[in-house]
Design a protein around this motif. Structure first.
Motif, PDB file in Angstrom:
ATOM      1  N   ASN A 102      -1.468   5.637  -9.020  1.00 48.76           N
ATOM      2  CA  ASN A 102      -1.587   7.087  -9.172  1.00 48.76           C
ATOM      3  C   ASN A 102      -0.515   7.614 -10.117  1.00 48.76           C
ATOM      4  O   ASN A 102       0.689   7.453  -9.855  1.00 48.76           O
ATOM      5  N   ASP A 118       2.635   9.626  -9.043  1.00 52.34           N
ATOM      6  CA  ASP A 118       3.801   8.985  -8.431  1.00 52.34           C
ATOM      7  C   ASP A 118       4.893   8.662  -9.444  1.00 52.34           C
ATOM      8  O   ASP A 118       5.979   8.216  -9.056  1.00 52.34           O
ATOM      9  N   VAL A 157       5.176  -0.850  -3.442  1.00 47.98           N
ATOM     10  CA  VAL A 157       4.507   0.017  -4.413  1.00 47.98           C
ATOM     11  C   VAL A 157       5.446   1.163  -4.764  1.00 47.98           C
ATOM     12  O   VAL A 157       5.965   1.854  -3.871  1.00 47.98           O
ATOM     13  N   GLY A 164       6.560   4.401  -7.866  1.00 49.28           N
ATOM     14  CA  GLY A 164       6.388   5.134  -9.100  1.00 49.28           C
ATOM     15  C   GLY A 164       7.607   4.891  -9.963  1.00 49.28           C
ATOM     16  O   GLY A 164       7.895   3.758 -10.332  1.00 49.28           O
ATOM     17  N   SER A 222       2.466   1.978  -8.878  1.00 44.42           N
ATOM     18  CA  SER A 222       1.446   2.749  -8.174  1.00 44.42           C
ATOM     19  C   SER A 222       0.244   2.987  -9.084  1.00 44.42           C
ATOM     20  O   SER A 222       0.401   3.208 -10.290  1.00 44.42           O
ATOM     21  N   ARG A 272       0.819  -1.218   0.000  1.00 44.08           N
ATOM     22  CA  ARG A 272       0.000   0.000   0.000  1.00 44.08           C
ATOM     23  C   ARG A 272       0.854   1.271   0.000  1.00 44.08           C
ATOM     24  O   ARG A 272       0.550   2.221  -0.713  1.00 44.08           O
ATOM     25  N   THR A 326       8.867   4.604  -3.285  1.00 45.38           N
ATOM     26  CA  THR A 326       9.818   4.966  -4.345  1.00 45.38           C
ATOM     27  C   THR A 326      11.082   5.592  -3.778  1.00 45.38           C
ATOM     28  O   THR A 326      12.208   5.217  -4.152  1.00 45.38           O
ATOM     29  N   VAL A 372       3.583   3.893  -0.780  1.00 37.90           N
ATOM     30  CA  VAL A 372       4.462   4.207  -1.912  1.00 37.90           C
ATOM     31  C   VAL A 372       5.882   4.381  -1.379  1.00 37.90           C
ATOM     32  O   VAL A 372       6.145   5.252  -0.542  1.00 37.90           O
TER      33      VAL A 372
END
Length: 519
Positions: free
Chosen positions: A90, A93, A65, A67, A88, A35, A39, A37
């Motif tokens: 989104n 990201d 997760v 980007g 991700s 869940r 990165t 992020v």
């Protein structure tokens, strides 16, 4: 002296150990809960590794997760068994970039530029999370302008209900999932690459590339989700891979004239010295594609010991612009192709070779497809083999040795059969268009040799099927030991039909050949 040697050995060992240091992404704060992020944490591990002179960035088991992560020189990204880098959902990201023609876009998950000695390995997985970037309830269909010259017109590839063979409809999405741009000495081995929202893995302007043992499943319904693309790359080896892609499974090509994207420098290098072996390939477009629009030269490509199955095209060699596609060898390959519904490229051809202008700038001279050899090829397909040169760019020196082709009936004949797909050219009349279909059709070929070709019509019913071999506009044609007839559904069909050519050498029983304007 012994003490000195022992000290030197110890120092060398320490130096080697430092260079081979492992950097766990967990130590830099990466969270594997599927869940969060993470990165930035993984980027810190990569940066620390390359700053220290190189080593291994380890991703332990768990779902991370991310980007966009930028890999660097002398870094091995190792994905442990059970480790998943998941894209991700989104777009914010991912690292953004802007193109004047296309507006804002986003890099994918792993981007490497101007680096060397970079490796991605391990038994883990890179998951592009494409279900969030597509509408899997809708199919992308062809418009009536595209289908107006087909046999079926507006009913071409029609699906009565559901999405048929796709492709599904894309939403806004990140671009290539894994990119290596202007890199040297790159290896990708053993990892799984799945669910890409666009091309899965792209090598651009790279040299010294080894891709081996990967499992790549982008989704057979997903458009633009190529397997592995090589543009302007040299000294490449691809081996022991299992690739199932919505778009072309393996691509070797060049850039177009106006190709601009941050990190892709359009150096217009030649793509050369490519070896592909021991691979299983599936694609809703081409199993292997060489060339296409706005092309740099591609040369010295060898493909062997591969299975191409469940594909819309098998081997696709296409030229629409300058540059040449030359010295291409294919040996010991099994090909199985089929017709599909939806907006896919190709129409069931096991082998497709075409050279037809796609560049409107008449000052640009068309290139050539030349020196292509197929040997020990076994095909099963729902459309014929197609060799389609033009007066402007005839095919040159194409050879077939020991070819077996089972031309089989298709459940989609009514909505898709009896057509040729040459899209990407300037004249829409020769994009998707209706035509009677022989077992092998050759147009505008200089130096075509067909030796030991066995053609079997298997349960075919379509009335548009025609001759066994049909060759038009040719010079220096050689055919020996052809075993085949015209289509059993067509009483006018013959084994071999020749028109408008010079220089013929045939080893075909008398009475099975028709000639028109042949010298």
């Amino acid at each position: 002296m012994r003490k000195f040697l022992a000290l030197a050995a110890a120092l060398a060992f320490c130096t080697s150990a430092a260079l081979a240091q492992t950097y766990s992404v967990r130590a830099y704060g990466a969270v594997a809960d599927g869940r969060t992020v993470t990165t930035a944490a993984i980027q810190k591990a990569v940066d620390a590794c390359t700053k220290a002179g190189g080593g291994t960035v380890e991703v332990p088991a768990g779902t991370y997760v991310i980007g966009t992560v930028f890999l660097k020189s002398n870094v091995t990204l190792h994905l442990d068994n059970g480790a998943v880098l998941k894209g991700s959902p989104n777009l914010t990201d991912y690292h953004p970039y802007t193109l004047p023609e296309y507006g804002q876009n986003y890099y994918g998950m792993l981007f490497t530029e101007n680096a060397e000695n970079v490796t991605i390995t391990g038994q883990g997985t890179v998951d592009g999370n494409n279900p969030v970037f597509y509408d899997f309830t809708q199919a992308k269909t062809l418009d009536s302008v595209t289908t107006r010259y087909t046999r079926q017109k507006n009913n071409y590839r029609h699906v009565a209900s559901g999405i048929g063979d796709g492709p599904v409809v894309p939403k806004d999405r990140p671009r290539q999932m894994v990119v290596f741009s202007d890199c040297k000495h790159v290896m990708v081995s053993d990892v799984s690459l799945i669910n890409s929202p666009f091309w899965t893995m792209h090598f651009a302007d790279c040299t010294g590339v080894n891709v081996t043992g990967i499992r790549l499943y982008s989704g057979i319904l997903v458009p633009n989700a190529d397997g592995v693309d090589f543009t302007d790359c040299s000294n490449v080896a691809v081996s022991n891979c299992d690739i199932q892609a919505g778009d072309d499974a393996l691509v070797v090509s060049g850039y177009n004239h106006h190709f601009e994207i941050a990190g892709f420098h359009n150096l217009r290098r030649i793509s050369e010295n490519i070896v592909i072996t021991n691979c299983n390939l599936q694609s809703a477009s081409s199993g292997i594609r060489i060339g296409y629009l706005d092309q740099n030269t591609v040369r010295n490509v060898t493909v062997s010991n591969c299975n191409i199955t469940n594909s819309t095209r098998g081997i696709n060699i296409s030229l629409r612009d300058e540059g040449s596609l030359e010295n291409l060898t294919f040996d010991n390959i099994r090909i199985e192709t089929k017709l599909r519904t939806g907006d896919w490229w190709g129409n069931g051809e096991p082998i497709h070779i075409s050279a037809i202008r796609g560049n409107a700038d008449k000052s640009v001279k068309m290139g050539r497809i030349k020196n292509v050899r197929f040997s020990n090829i076994t095909c099963r397909g729902e459309n014929g083999i197609l060799l389609y040169g033009t007066a402007e760019s005839p095919l040159e020196n194409v050879e077939f040795h020991n070819l077996t082709f089972d031309f089989v009936d298709s459940p989609l004949n009514v909505v898709a059969g009896g057509n040729v797909d040459l899209r990407g050219n300037l004249d829409p009349r020769f994009g998707l268009f209706a035509r009677d279909i022989p077992g092998l059709l050759a147009e505008h070929v200089n130096g075509l040799a067909i030796h030991d070709f066995k053609l079997n019509w298997v349960g075919v019913k379509a009335p548009y099927l025609s001759n066994g071999l049909e060759v038009n506009h040719f010079t220096n044609l050689r055919i020996s030991n052809f075993q085949g007839t015209g289509a059993p559904t067509n009483p006018k069909a013959v084994s071999v039909a020749l028109a408008d050519g010079t220089g013929v050498g045939l080893d075909v029983p008398k009475g099975q050949v028709t000639r028109k304007n042949v010298k």
